[in-house]
Design an enzyme around this catalytic site. Structure first.
Site, short mmCIF file in Angstrom:
data_model
loop_
_atom_site.label_atom_id
_atom_site.label_comp_id
_atom_site.label_asym_id
_atom_site.label_seq_id
_atom_site.Cartn_x
_atom_site.Cartn_y
_atom_site.Cartn_z
N GLU A 290 38.89 1.28 28.64
CA GLU A 290 38.27 2.15 27.64
C GLU A 290 39.32 2.77 26.73
O GLU A 290 39.45 4.00 26.64
CB GLU A 290 37.42 3.22 28.32
N GLU B 120 30.51 -2.03 32.34
CA GLU B 120 30.17 -0.87 33.18
C GLU B 120 28.86 -0.28 32.71
O GLU B 120 28.61 -0.17 31.53
CB GLU B 120 31.20 0.26 33.01
C1 GLA Z 1 34.20 5.17 32.25
C2 GLA Z 1 35.44 4.65 32.93
C3 GLA Z 1 35.28 4.50 34.41
C4 GLA Z 1 34.53 5.67 34.97
C5 GLA Z 1 33.21 5.80 34.28
C6 GLA Z 1 32.35 6.90 34.82
O1 GLA Z 1 33.32 4.20 31.89
O2 GLA Z 1 35.86 3.42 32.40
O3 GLA Z 1 36.59 4.43 34.97
O4 GLA Z 1 35.28 6.83 34.76
O5 GLA Z 1 33.45 6.09 32.93
O6 GLA Z 1 31.13 7.02 34.14
#
Ligand code: GLA
Ligand code: GLA
Length: 659
Positions: A142, A299
Site C-alpha cells: 500500500e 485485500e
Molecule cells: C491495509 C494493510 C494491511 C492491513 C489492513 C487492515 O490494507 O495493507 O497490512 O493493515 O489495511 O485493514
C-alpha cells in the site's frame, strides 16, 4: 479463481504453520502473500541475513499446492536501519518527524532508504528466483498509505528536480504558479520548497504540483523495485496493492497502472448509507484502471476492521456479497487481510479468515463455503468487463484541485459527488463504467463528468470532439473552472466548458450549512446552487429553482449539439435528487436499463464477457429478498428465483453462433 490472504507466519510458532496449511487446504486457498512486513526478521542487522524460516514456509506452502505472491518486505524498515539512518524518517508539513513504532516510516525520496530497500529486494529476488511456488512479486505494501506527503529536505530536492523536468525554466514555473501574487517570484529552482506550514495558505499551484509530485515520487520508487525484479526474475509478474477505496485520494492509480504487470487492489468498506454502492464504485474504477482486463483483489476483510471509530462486524451474507461484487467488476482473485487473526500487535482486533475462535466459527465456515463457491466460478477467470453504454469520469487532478483551500466552499467533496451519480445509475438499474479521465470515451452514449474542475486544453478539445461526434455529456457545478496550472479560464464560468454548454454563471452558488433551495422538478439543492444563464440558441432549461433568491433561475440545462448534447446540473442534489434528473438525461441519450423493470434499483447488474458469451452478476443492493425469477440464463451460483438479502447470483449466457 485465486483465493487467499496476507499470511504472516512469523507471528506464530512453527506448529501453527502446519495447522495453517491444513486449514488453507480445507478452505480452498490457492495463494498467499508472504513476507510483507518481514524485513526485521530477514535482515536483523545491516550485514546479517536470515532466510531459513522463509525458505521453510515457502516450501511448506508449495508442498501443499499453495502459490506465493512474495512481498519484497520493504514496507516497514527495521530498527537497526532507523537507528543508523534517522534521516530516512518522513517529516510532516509543520516540521515534525514521523518516528518508528508503526510502519511505513520512510521517505519516498530518501536515497539512503532506497539503497537499503533495493539491497533487500535484490537479495529476495536472487534467493527465490527459481522457486516454483512464486507466482508474483508484491512490491512493498500500500505505497503511500502512511507516508505519501513528506516535506523533508530530501523531498525538497526531489521536488525541485521534478519541477525542473516539468517546467524547464524558472520563468515557466513562475508563470504556471502565478508567482507575482504575494511576491513569490523565484529566480532559482534552489529557492523552492515543498508547501510547508506557512504564515498563510501556500500557493495553490505549488500545492497541486506537490500532490502530483508526491504521487510520482512513490511511482518512481515502485519502478525502482520493479526494475530489479524484472531484471533478476523476468518471468515473474510484478504488482503492488493499490487502495482504490474510501478516504484514499493521494495516489493517482490511473497513472500508476501501466507500471505493474497486473493491477491489484485493496478495498475496505466504510459503513454508511452508500457503503455497498461505494464498494461497487471502487471495484468498477479499479477494473477500468486495469483497462477492462481482470485484476487481483489483494485485500479486503472477512468482517470488522480495527481502524474506524466503531468497528461493527459485517452482516450475514456480506462477506460473500462483497467478494462477489469485486469479481463482478473484473477481479480474478479474492484475497483477505489476513489469514489468521493476530494475537498481538495493532491489528489483533481486525477480522481474518481464521478468527481468534479458530476453525469452529461462523467466519471460517463462511470462508470455506466461499472458497468452494469460487471454484464453481472458475470459468469466469479471464473474462473482461463488458463495456457499458454510460460512463462516469473520475479525474485525479479535479479531485486534488477542487478541494483545495480558499475556494467558494470547503464543503465540496469530489468523490461523494461522483458516488452520488453512481448511486443514481444503480437506482435506475443502468450499468455505468467509472473511468479515468484519460480513458477513450468512444462508444459511450452518455458520459457524466461530475465536478470536472480541472480542464486542460487537451481535455476541453476531447470533450468537444466527443459531443461533436454525437456523444451526450453531462457535467455540473464547479466544472470547467481551471486549466492544468489551476489558472481560471476567463470569460465567465463554467470556463472551458461554457461555450459547449451554451451557458454562463456570473457568481458561484455555494450554500451555507443547513440552507436548501427547492427546484421545480421536486428535488432539493444543498451545498451548491448555480444560477445558470443560457446564452446559446437551443439551450433547453430542464429545471429551475422554485424557492429562495434563485427562484426562477435555471438550475439544469441541456444544449443539443448535432446528434449529441451537453447538459449542466448546477446544484448538488444528492443521490436521490440525481435519480429523476439522470432518468431524463439517460432517456434522451438513448441509454436504458438492461434489467427487467421490477429489479431496477434493487439489483445491481455487472457483466463480464468472453468470446462465447456473458457472465451476468445480479447483486442484491438491499436488505430484503428480491424476486429474480424473470431473469433467464444458466445459474452458475446463487439463487434461481428469489435473491436473498445481500445475496448474489451469477448467470451464464452463451452467445448463439452468428448472433
Ligand atoms: C491495509 C494493510 C494491511 C492491513 C489492513 C487492515 O490494507 O495493507 O497490512 O493493515 O489495511 O485493514
Ligand atoms: C486582507 C489583505 C488583502 C486580501 C484580503 C482578502 O485585507 O490585506 O491582501 O488578502 O484580506 O479578503
Amino acid at each position: 479463481m485465486a483465493f487467499g490472504a496476507d499470511y504472516n507466519p512469523e507471528q506464530w510458532p512453527r506448529e501453527t504453520w502446519d495447522e495453517d496449511v491444513r486449514l488453507m487446504r480445507e478452505a480452498g486457498v490457492t495463494v498467499v502473500s508472504l513476507a510483507i512486513f518481514s524485513w526485521a526478521r530477514l535482515q536483523p542487522e545491516r550485514d546479517s541475513w536470515n532466510f531459513d524460516w522463509l525458505d521453510e514456509v515457502i516450501d511448506l506452502l508449495h508442498a501443499n499446492g499453495i502459490a506465493v505472491d512474495l512481498g519484497t518486505a520493504t514496507a516497514s524498515p527495521p530498527p537497526w536501519l532507523v537507528t543508523e539512518h534517522p534521516e530516512i524518517l518522513p517529516i510532516t508539513h509543520d516540521g515534525s518527524t514521523l518516528w518508528p513504532g508503526g510502519r511505513q516510516h520512510w521517505r519516498p525520496t530518501s536515497p539512503v532508504f532506497r539503497e537499503h530497500a533495493l539491497r533487500l529486494v535484490t537479495a529476495m529476488a536472487e534467493r527465490y528466483r527459481d522457486h516454483p511456488a512464486i507466482c508474483a512479486w508484491h512490491v512493498s505494501n500500500e505505497l503511500g498509505c502512511h507516508n505519501i506527503y513528506d516535506y523533508s529536505d530530501d523531498a525538497a530536492r526531489a521536488f525541485r528536480g521534478w519541477l525542473t523536468a516539468r517546467y524547464g525554466s524558472i520563468e515557466a514555473l513562475n508563470d504556471a504558479w502565478g508567482t507575482d501574487f504575494w511576491s513569490q517570484r523565484y529566480t532559482r529552482f534552489e529557492q523552492i520548497l515543498p508547501p510547508r506550514q506557512a504564515a498563510a495558505n501556500p500557493n495553490p499551484t505549488q500545492q497541486l504540483d506537490f500532490k502530483r509530485f508526491s504521487s510520482d515520487a512513490l511511482k518512481q520508487y515502485l519502478r525502482a523495485e520493479r526494475d530489479i525484479l524484472h531484471r533478476i526474475t523476468p518471468g515473474v509478474p510484478v504488482t503492488t496493492n493499490f487502495m482504490v477505496m474510501p478516504g484514499i485520494t493521494a495516489m493517482n492509480y490511473a497513472d500508476w497502472a501501466a507500471e505493474v504487470d497486473f493491477v491489484a487492489n485493496d478495498h475496505y468498506v466504510v459503513p454508511g448509507p452508500q457503503a455497498r454502492d461505494e464498494l461497487s464504485f471502487s471495484a468498477n474504477l479499479t477494473g477500468n484502471i486495469a483497462g477492462g482486463k481482470p485484476w487481483f483483489l489483494m485485500e479486503h476483510s472477512t468482517s470488522a476492521v480495527n481502524w474506524q471509530p466503531i468497528n461493527t462486524p459485517k452482516k450475514p451474507g456480506a462477506l460473500r456479497r462483497d467478494s462477489l461484487t469485486h469479481v463482478a467488476h473484473g477481479a480474478d482473485a479474492v484475497c483477505f487481510f489476513q489469514w489468521r487473526q493476530s494475537k498481538a500487535g495493532a491489528e489483533k482486533f481486525h477480522s481474518a479468515m481464521v478468527p481468534h475462535a479458530g476453525e469452529d466459527s461462523p467466519i471460517f465456515r463462511d470462508v470455506v463455503s466461499l472458497g468452494s463457491e469460487l471454484g464453481a466460478l472458475s470459468s469466469v477467470v479471464g473474462a473482461r468487463r463488458r463495456k457499458a453504454a454510460a460512463a462516469i469520469i473520475f479525474d485525479w487532478d479535479s479531485l486534488w484541485a477542487s478541494e483545495q483551500d480558499s475556494h467558494p466552499t470547503e464543503r465540496l467533496r469530489y468523490k461523494q459527488e461522483a458516488l452520488d451519480w453512481y448511486s443514481a445509475f444503480l437506482a435506475l438499474g443502468i450499468r455505468a463504467d467509472v473511468v479515468p479521465s484519460a480513458a477513450d470515451l468512444d462508444g459511450y452514449s452518455l458520459v457524466v463528468a461530475p465536478i470536472l474542475y480541472s480542464v486542460p486544453a487537451v481535455l476541453k478539445a476531447r470533450l468537444e470532439t466527443y459531443v461533436g461526434s454525437g456523444g451526450h455529456l453531462v457535467t455540473g457545478y464547479f466544472s470547467g473552472i481551471t486549466d492544468e496550472h489551476d489558472h481560471i479560464w476567463l470569460g465567465g464560468y463554467p470556463g472551458a466548458l461554457a461555450d459547449l454548454l451554451g451557458i454562463r454563471i456570473d457568481e458561484f452558488g455555494p450554500l451555507a450549512d443547513g440552507d436548501e433551495v427547492g427546484l421545480d422538478n421536486g428535488t432539493t439543492a444543498t451545498l451548491w446552487a448555480d444560477r445558470v444563464r443560457p446564452v446559446a440558441d437551443g439551450v433547453e432549461v430542464l429545471a429551475r429553482y422554485a424557492t429562495g433568491d434563485q427562484a426562477g433561475d435555471a438550475a439544469i440545462t441541456r444544449r443539443a449539439v448535432g446528434a449529441g448534447s451537453a447538459a449542466y446540473v448546477g446544484a448538488r442534489l444528492g443521490a436521490e435528487g440525481l435519480e429523476p434528473v439522470l432518468a431524463d438525461l439517460a432517456a434522451r441519450a438513448g441509454v436504458a436499463s438492461e434489467l427487467p423493470v421490477g429489479l431496477r434499483g434493487a439489483v445491481e447488474q455487472a457483466i463480464r464477457a468472453d468470446d462465447d458469451g456473458d457472465y451476468v452478476f445480479l447483486i442484491n443492493r438491499t436488505d430484503a429478498a428480491v424476486d429474480i425469477s424473470g431473469v433467464d440464463g444458466e445459474t452458475l451460483t446463487g439463487e434461481e428465483t428469489t435473491l436473498a438479502p445481500r445475496s448474489v447470483a451469477v448467470r451464464r449466457y452463451v452467445r448463439t453462433p452468428g448472433a
